[in-house]
Motif scaffolding. Structure first.
Motif, PDB file in Angstrom:
ATOM      1  N   HIS A   8       0.848  -1.212   0.000  1.00 17.46           N
ATOM      2  CA  HIS A   8       0.000   0.000   0.000  1.00 17.46           C
ATOM      3  C   HIS A   8       0.872   1.246   0.000  1.00 17.46           C
ATOM      4  CE1 HIS A   8      -4.059   1.739   1.208  1.00 17.46           C
ATOM      5  NE2 HIS A   8      -3.251   2.789   1.323  1.00 17.46           N
ATOM      6  N   HIS A  10       1.164   5.451  -1.976  1.00 19.85           N
ATOM      7  CA  HIS A  10       0.531   6.475  -2.827  1.00 19.85           C
ATOM      8  C   HIS A  10       1.623   7.234  -3.565  1.00 19.85           C
ATOM      9  CE1 HIS A  10      -3.259   5.590  -0.871  1.00 19.85           C
ATOM     10  NE2 HIS A  10      -2.690   5.777   0.308  1.00 19.85           N
ATOM     11  N   GLU A  94      -8.000   2.522  -2.294  1.00 21.65           N
ATOM     12  CA  GLU A  94      -8.439   2.109  -1.003  1.00 21.65           C
ATOM     13  C   GLU A  94      -9.859   2.560  -0.740  1.00 21.65           C
ATOM     14  OE1 GLU A  94      -5.299   4.850   1.045  1.00 21.65           O
ATOM     15  OE2 GLU A  94      -6.693   4.288   2.613  1.00 21.65           O
ATOM     16  N   HIS A 162      -5.676  -2.525   5.589  1.00 19.41           N
ATOM     17  CA  HIS A 162      -4.462  -1.717   5.450  1.00 19.41           C
ATOM     18  C   HIS A 162      -4.174  -0.967   6.739  1.00 19.41           C
ATOM     19  CE1 HIS A 162      -3.316   2.500   4.710  1.00 19.41           C
ATOM     20  NE2 HIS A 162      -4.577   2.819   4.650  1.00 19.41           N
ATOM     21  N   ASP A 212       2.284   2.879   3.178  1.00 22.73           N
ATOM     22  CA  ASP A 212       1.323   3.984   3.065  1.00 22.73           C
ATOM     23  C   ASP A 212       2.049   5.276   2.675  1.00 22.73           C
ATOM     24  OD1 ASP A 212      -1.254   5.003   2.978  1.00 22.73           O
ATOM     25  OD2 ASP A 212      -1.375   5.411   5.127  1.00 22.73           O
TER      26      ASP A 212
HETATM   27 ZN   LIG Z   1      -3.483   4.863   2.073  1.00 24.83          ZN
END
Ligand SMILES: [Zn+2]
Length: 272
Positions: A8, A10, A94, A162, A212
């Motif tokens: 996970h 971004h 997500e 997550h 993340d």
């Molecule tokens: Zn996230």
């Protein structure tokens, strides 16, 4: 040795606009073989697909974050379904519930979550779930999705929780309905006893790791931008807590992640 896998991140965030190539290169140097780039709104979903087409270690996931729920229309959901149906897309996410920041009304968050779970179900793709201050509330939604998936113990996982912030007993309930539990670099924070208990208690087959990025940097980089290479800090903590080697923790979590997303690492990465 099997490389690590970040479930996970971004990387389409503007924090990476200037040096994404260097970030992907550092993944390789740190033996991080792949990362899932999760979308959260219309633009970031398209950007996730674009990045994954340019960098083989990146895999796209598309979805609407619960913060966005108030702005999600039926036509946006229809567009999401057609994006999610592309073979390159490894998950719907997500998606979830966030009853901490409350950027969208709770009822609307629940509706948009259910609509996206239905998309995942129709496409047979797993989901990447965000749950904040809603670890109890979200269970009924995910349990219904699990039943509709006809998931059975031992079957391919149907999703991942997550950066799970709940207790170990709660984490187990999600494992029991077909979810993996993802540990972030927050595992390295001295006061994060809940995450460490999950890392120690849950079966290794149910655990994956994530960054993340650009959020949640490890303890030794608090305040800095996080990036997928740092997923190794979470793996080192996991290995220490379970009394296993870092290599064993990396390979177990990567095998779990590849099974969840139904992908292989790019050949040049897997063979290194
Ligand atoms: Zn996230």
């Amino acid at each position: 040795m099997i490389p690590a896998f970040d479930t996970h991140a971004h990387l389409q965030d503007e924090a990476f606009a200037a040096d994404l190539e260097a970030v992907v290169r550092r993944m390789a140097e740190a033996k991080v073989g792949g990362a899932v780039v999760c979308g959260y709104d219309a633009a970031s979903n398209v950007a996730a697909l674009d990045l994954a087409s340019r960098f083989p270690p990146l895999f796209p996931a598309v979805g609407y974050h619960p913060h966005e729920a108030k702005d999600v229309t039926p036509s946006l959901l229809a567009e999401l379904e057609s994006l999610a149906s592309l073979p390159a897309v490894v998950a719907v996410g997500e998606i979830g519930l966030d009853f901490y920041r409350n950027h969208s009304p709770h009822d609307r968050q629940r509706e948009v979550l259910d609509a996206q779970l239905a998309i995942a179900l129709r496409l047979g793709k797993p989901v990447s779930v965000h749950s904040r201050a809603a670890e109890e509330e979200i269970f009924e939604h995910l349990a219904a999705y699990s039943r509709a998936s006809s998931w059975r113990p031992g079957g391919r996982p149907i999703g991942v929780m997550h950066c799970f912030g709940g207790a170990s007993e709660q984490a187990r309930r999600y494992v029991d309905i077909g979810f993996l539990v993802s540990l972030a670099c927050t595992l390295t924070y001295p006061r994060n006893h809940a995450a460490r208990t999950i890392a120690e208690d849950l079966p290794l087959e149910s655990l994956v790791v994530e960054t993340d990025s650009p959020y949640l940097p490890p303890q030794d980089r608090r305040g800095a931008r996080n990036e997928p290479a740092n997923v190794c800090r979470a793996i080192e903590s996991l290995a220490a807590l379970r009394g296993i080697s870092v290599g064993a923790a990396a390979s177990a979590t990567t095998v779990n992640a590849l099974g969840l997303f139904g992908v292989n690492l790019p050949a040049e990465v897997a063979l290194r």
